[in-house]
Scaffold this motif. Sequence first.
Motif, mmCIF file in Angstrom:
data_model
loop_
_atom_site.group_PDB
_atom_site.id
_atom_site.type_symbol
_atom_site.label_atom_id
_atom_site.label_comp_id
_atom_site.label_asym_id
_atom_site.label_seq_id
_atom_site.Cartn_x
_atom_site.Cartn_y
_atom_site.Cartn_z
ATOM 1 N N UNK A 301 -6.643 9.372 8.690
ATOM 2 C CA UNK A 301 -5.251 8.838 8.356
ATOM 3 C C UNK A 301 -4.817 8.037 9.216
ATOM 4 N N UNK A 302 -4.324 6.954 9.066
ATOM 5 C CA UNK A 302 -3.691 6.023 10.027
ATOM 6 C C UNK A 302 -2.128 5.866 10.108
ATOM 7 N N UNK A 330 5.552 0.635 5.768
ATOM 8 C CA UNK A 330 3.906 0.477 5.500
ATOM 9 C C UNK A 330 3.517 -0.649 6.199
ATOM 10 N N UNK A 331 2.781 -0.477 6.987
ATOM 11 C CA UNK A 331 1.919 -1.861 7.765
ATOM 12 C C UNK A 331 3.241 -2.613 8.483
ATOM 13 N N UNK A 332 3.998 -2.033 9.039
ATOM 14 C CA UNK A 332 5.486 -2.603 9.585
ATOM 15 C C UNK A 332 6.271 -3.243 8.497
ATOM 16 N N UNK A 357 -0.742 3.232 7.483
ATOM 17 C CA UNK A 357 -1.564 2.317 6.963
ATOM 18 C C UNK A 357 -2.260 2.621 5.564
ATOM 19 N N UNK A 358 -1.926 4.026 5.263
ATOM 20 C CA UNK A 358 -2.611 4.492 4.069
ATOM 21 C C UNK A 358 -1.763 4.884 2.695
ATOM 22 N N UNK A 359 -0.698 4.243 2.819
ATOM 23 C CA UNK A 359 0.230 4.325 1.679
ATOM 24 C C UNK A 359 0.226 2.757 1.036
ATOM 25 N N UNK A 360 0.454 2.805 -0.319
ATOM 26 C CA UNK A 360 0.519 1.176 -0.995
ATOM 27 C C UNK A 360 1.830 0.721 -0.833
ATOM 28 N N UNK A 361 1.908 -0.501 -0.663
ATOM 29 C CA UNK A 361 3.219 -1.348 -0.427
ATOM 30 C C UNK A 361 4.395 -1.048 -1.187
#
Length: 657
Positions: A301-302, A330-332, A357-361
Amino acid sequence: MVDKQRLRGNMSDTKQESLSFQTEVKQLLHLMIHSLYSNKEIFLRELVSNASDACDKLRFQALKDNALMADDADLRIRISVDKENNTISIEDNGVGMSRAEVVQNLGTIARSGTAEFLQNLSGDERKDSQLIGQFGVGFYSSFIVAKAVDVYTRKAGLDASEGVHWHSAGEGEFTIGNVELPERGTRIVMHLKADELEFVDNWRLRSLVKKYSDHISVPVQMLQENHPADADADAELEGDEPKVEAAAVAPSWDNVNSAKALWTRPRSDIKDEEYQELYHHISHDFGDARSWSHNKVEGKLDYTSLLYIPKKAPFDMWNRERVRGLKLFVNRVFIMDDVEQFLPLYLRFVKGIVDSNDLPLNVSREILQNDATIETIKASLGKRVLDMLSKLAKKKPEEYQEFWDEFGQVLKEGPAEDMANKETIAKLLRFSSSQSGDEAQTVALSDYVARMAEGQAKIYYVCADNHQTAKNSPHLEVFRKKGIEVLLLTDRIDEWLMGYLQDFDGTEFADVARGGLDLGDIESPEEKESQVKANDEHKDLLARIKGLFEAEVQDVRMTHRLVESPACIVVGDNDMGAQMRRIMESAGQQVPDSKPILELNPEHPLVQRLELEQNEARFADLASILLEQARLAEGSNLKDAAGFVTRLNKLLLEMMG
C-alpha cells in the motif's frame, strides 16, 4: 486593472429579502466580538481555510463533471485591500454557493451539539474564548474585525444570473438577494471597524498568510506592493472610478504561500510551526496540537498519514453522532472531510489527513465501508496513534497525564472495540486508587503491579458512582487493614470496561464487591478457618435474617472483609454490578433480575446485639436498618427512604431512654 464587472457583478440585487439569524448565531457573534479580542488576526486564517476548502471541493466535483471548471481551471485565493474605504476582500474561484446554501451556511450553525455548546459558556471571556476555539467559528470570525460584511457568491454550474449577494452588520439579521456574477466562487468583503485598520496593510496580511496559511495547497495571491491596481481593486466595490485605466496597467498577482501540500514534503523540511498551522486548518481549533505523527508508507500500500492529538477535548466529544474523522486525499486531490472509517471510534479525538495512492478518485462512503484497503490502513493508523500515546506516556508523563485528563474516558472504550490492541491500551489506562490521596486518575496498571504486597496475586478494584463513595466503601476495610492498594473506579464506563479486562500481564483483576473474597496468601490459615467457623457459629442468626429478607437478597453470610462496618452488600459472581445496574435503569433500559448478597461483620457490636434480640418486631427493625445502611454505602437509593428514617429515629429514641 482588475476587471470591474468581475469584481462588482450587477450591484442591483433582485429578489432581495431580510432574514433573521438563528438564535445560536446571534449568541456566537456576540461572544466572538467580545471574547476573541486577543486573537483578532485568526479571522484571516479562518477565511482562507474556508476558501481553500471551497477550491478542494470543486476539484473533487470536477472529477465527475469537468464542465464545472469551465475555462477557469487554475484554482486560487486572492486577497486585496482598499485603504481608502478600509475594506479587505478575500476571493476564491472554488465551488461557490447557491442562494439556499448561503441561507443555510451563513444564517445558521449547521453543526450538531450547538445547544450543548452554548450551555457550556460561562460568561468568563477567557474561558469562553477557549471553548469557541474548540467549537470552530469559520466565516463568523470576520465580525471580529468587521463592522459589516458583504458576500458575493455563485455556485459552479449555475448561470451568472444566479449569483447571490449577502450582507450583514453582525447583529440580528441579514439581507440576501440575487446578483449578476460572471464568475463562479465566493468573494467576502469586510468593512473594518475604526480600531481595526492595522489590517488594511498589504505587508501585514502577507505576514499573516505566511504565518497561518503557508501550507494551503491552493495558491494564496496578493497584488504586488505599490501596484496601482492594489488600491483600485476594492475601491470599485464602492462604485468609485478607478484611478488607472484598464488599458494602462494589468494587475500583477504574487503567490504569497508555498502552495504545496505540507504532508507531501520531507519531514526534515517542515517546521513545528508549519505542522501546527496545518492542525489549525483541519481542526478549526485555536489551540495547538499536543503531538503529531507524519508517516509515509510504501510497499503493498502507498499512503501518507499525518495524525494529530489535540490538547483539549471538543465540547461534544460524548455525542456519538458528532462529526468526526480524518480528511481523505487521493494523489493530493481532496476527496472528503470527516472520514470516520480510518480510525476506531475510541480514537475519535484524533485529527489528521490520509493521502492514498491506492484508492479510486471517485471514492464514495460506500466504497470506504467495503474496501479491504481501508481496513488495512485503519489497523495501521490505530497502532500508530497508540504508539504516539505510549511514547508520550514514557517520555513526557506529565503531558500524558494532561492528555488523560481530557480523553481518558474515551480511551477506556478501547479494550471492548479493539481486542487486537487490548494489552497496549491497558498500559495506557490510568486510575485513582486507595493510596493516591485524591480523585486524580494517575495510577498506571504497571505501577500498581510493581508495588503489589507480598503474597498478593490479584489487582483489586471497586466500582462506585463517585470518588468519595469508592474511597469510603466498606469493602475496602480489610484491604486498608492489610495495607493493600485498591483501584477506585468511578467513571460511568468503568464497570463495562472491566468486563473486557480479565487480566494485565497475567495478573487477574478482582472486584472487591463481588462474590466471595479470596485474599490468597495475604490471609493466614487461621484467618481462613475463622471465616468458616463464623458462618457455622452464627447459622441461626443468618437463617433468621435470610427468612426476613428472602425477597430482597439471595443469601446472608458472615464476612471477613469488614473491620469497622456492621454490614455490606455483595454482588454475585455472575450478576450485573450495582453501578452498571443504576446506569441502565436511569437510561430506561431493562436490567437482568438478580438479588445481592448481604454480608455481616460478626465482630461488630450491632450484629452481636441483633443476635441477642428476642423481640421479632425490634429484630426486624434492626436488621432492616443494617440492610438499608449497606445499600446506602454502595451508593444505591432506598425503595422506602421514609421507612428507613422512621426505624432509625425509633432506634435513636430507645437509646436515649
